[in-house]
Scaffold this active site. Structure first.
Site, PDB file in Angstrom:
ATOM      1  CG  ASP A 104      -0.379  -0.618   2.439  1.00  0.00           C
ATOM      2  OD1 ASP A 104       0.850  -0.816   2.500  1.00  0.00           O
ATOM      3  OD2 ASP A 104      -1.142  -0.910   3.366  1.00  0.00           O
ATOM      4  CD  GLU A 137      -3.802   3.910   6.757  1.00  0.00           C
ATOM      5  OE1 GLU A 137      -4.801   3.703   7.479  1.00  0.00           O
ATOM      6  OE2 GLU A 137      -2.676   3.463   7.029  1.00  0.00           O
TER       7      GLU A 137
END
EC number: 3.5.1.47
Length: 386
Positions: free
Chosen positions: A75, A134
């Site tokens: 990520d 997130e």
């Protein structure tokens, strides 16, 4: 550029740390990653961009004698946190910080990719540099765009998350669920406002909201198997405008956490029942909305995870720690619900917790992480036929 060495990796990590970007806005991060990848040996690499998801990157590494395609995900987004580490390479972007360690994640992925750009793997590899972990569930978005189709579909998927509670470079994992699934909850209570001196002419939603929150506390304590566990947290409550006016509206916002999707669905059902009961008791309108998106429980595949743990335990250069499940969320759970795989921890040894303004992972974890993951992938490719 030749193979990335320790100094290269630390330089990359510090650059990424200085220029964090929020979900779906990782444009400079994307460009830096692409530049770094393009500096590697391109003989067996194919880089793919996604117009509908412009900050994402995929890299295909063609295997010499492929039996399978192995995916590795990292990520790339940061958090709206103002850094307080005092590091010379602190974030230069006001109010944004890699407080979850995705700068470490990306650097480790680049290190592994660099190795296989110089040492052609036997199986095909796909590296997915994913935006929006997130928030905005970038993994789910990518999957629903059809990114993982044809030769770009991994047969199995792996990914890591850093862990400040483990020694730097240690690998942590477990069978079953590693991270909980998360679901956002929004509750709107609608009654009737009025003068504080005449409550009989109003319908007070402060009282109704208090009753709702009070009843919800019994869901986990009395409706959930304590061995399985679940969490409901309401972190925000808004009602009223002034002390002498009865609030006709209230809004409650919170989150559900569960180690299985079944548990999350059970809690959702009980919350709906409580909402209906409060609506009836108070003559109010109670609207409850749930949003899970891609944040499903990270449920590791049994066969792949056993193989991963067996490798980590027998590898003399890997420090393995069997970990407990965590109630934190991770959108890799969505991809693991579609493609079998394993998520694991990389220890970064820090006193500060994930998402904190003082989070400062040990950089010595990077090289150790690259070595362990590279060795595992080679082990997977060389020693297994299914």
């Amino acid at each position: 550029m030749t193979l990335l060495n320790k100094e290269d990796l630390i330089h990359i990590r510090r650059h990424l740390h200085e220029y964090p970007e929020l979900a779906m806005h990782e444009f400079k991060t994307h460009d830096y990653l692409l530049e770094t990848i393009q500096s590697m040996n391109q003989d067996h690499l194919e880089v793919r961009e996604i117009p509908e998801l412009p900050t994402a990157l995929l890299v295909y590494v063609a295997g010499a004698n492929p039996q399978r395609t192995i995916g590795y995900r990292t990520d790339i987004d940061a958090l709206p946190v103002t850094e307080q580490t005092g590091l010379p390479f602190s974030s230069k972007i006001s109010g944004i910080m890699h407080a979850c360690g995705h700068d470490i994640h990306m650097t480790v992925a680049l290190g592994v990719l660099s190795w296989f750009s110089e040492h052609q793997p036997s199986d095909n590899l796909i590296f997915f540099f994913q935006p929006a972990e997130e928030s905005e569930n970038g993994g789910k978005v990518a999957y629903e765009l059809g990114v993982f189709e044809g030769k770009w579909r991994p047969d199995e998927f792996y990914g890591l998350h850093d862990n400040p509670g483990l020694p730097a470079g240690a690998i942590g994992c477990r069978m079953g669920t590693l991270f909980a699934g998360t679901t956002e909850v929004n509750v709107d209570l609608i009654g009737k406002s009025g003068h504080a001196a005449y409550p009989q002419n109003a319908n007070d939603m402060v009282v109704a909201a208090a009753e709702f929150i009070d009843q919800v506390q019994t869901i986990v304590s009395r409706s959930v198997n304590p061995i399985e566990g679940g969490v409901i947290t309401f972190g925000k409550l808004e009602a009223g405008t002034i002390r002498n006016v009865i609030a006709g509206n209230a809004r409650i916002e919170g989150t559900i956490r569960g180690l299985t999707q079944k548990m999350i669905e059970h809690i959702v059902g009980r919350l709906k029942m409580v909402a209906n009961g409060v609506a009836t008791s108070y003559g109010a309108e109670v609207n409850i909305d749930f949003n899970q998106g891609g944040y499903l429980p990270v449920e590791n595949n049994d066969d792949l995870t056993k193989r991963f743990i067996d490798f980590a335990k027998q590898d003399p250069d890997t420090q393995f720690v069997e970990t407990e499940p965590a109630m934190t969320g991770e959108d890799f759970g969505y991809l693991l619900s579609k493609i079998p795989g394993t998520m694991f921890w990389l220890g970064v040894d820090d006193d500060s917790q994930l998402h904190s303004a003082t989070f400062n992972p040990k950089e010595s974890s990077i090289e150790k992480g690259v070595e362990s993951i590279t060795k595992f992938l080679e082990y997977r490719m060389k020693n297994e036929t299914n």
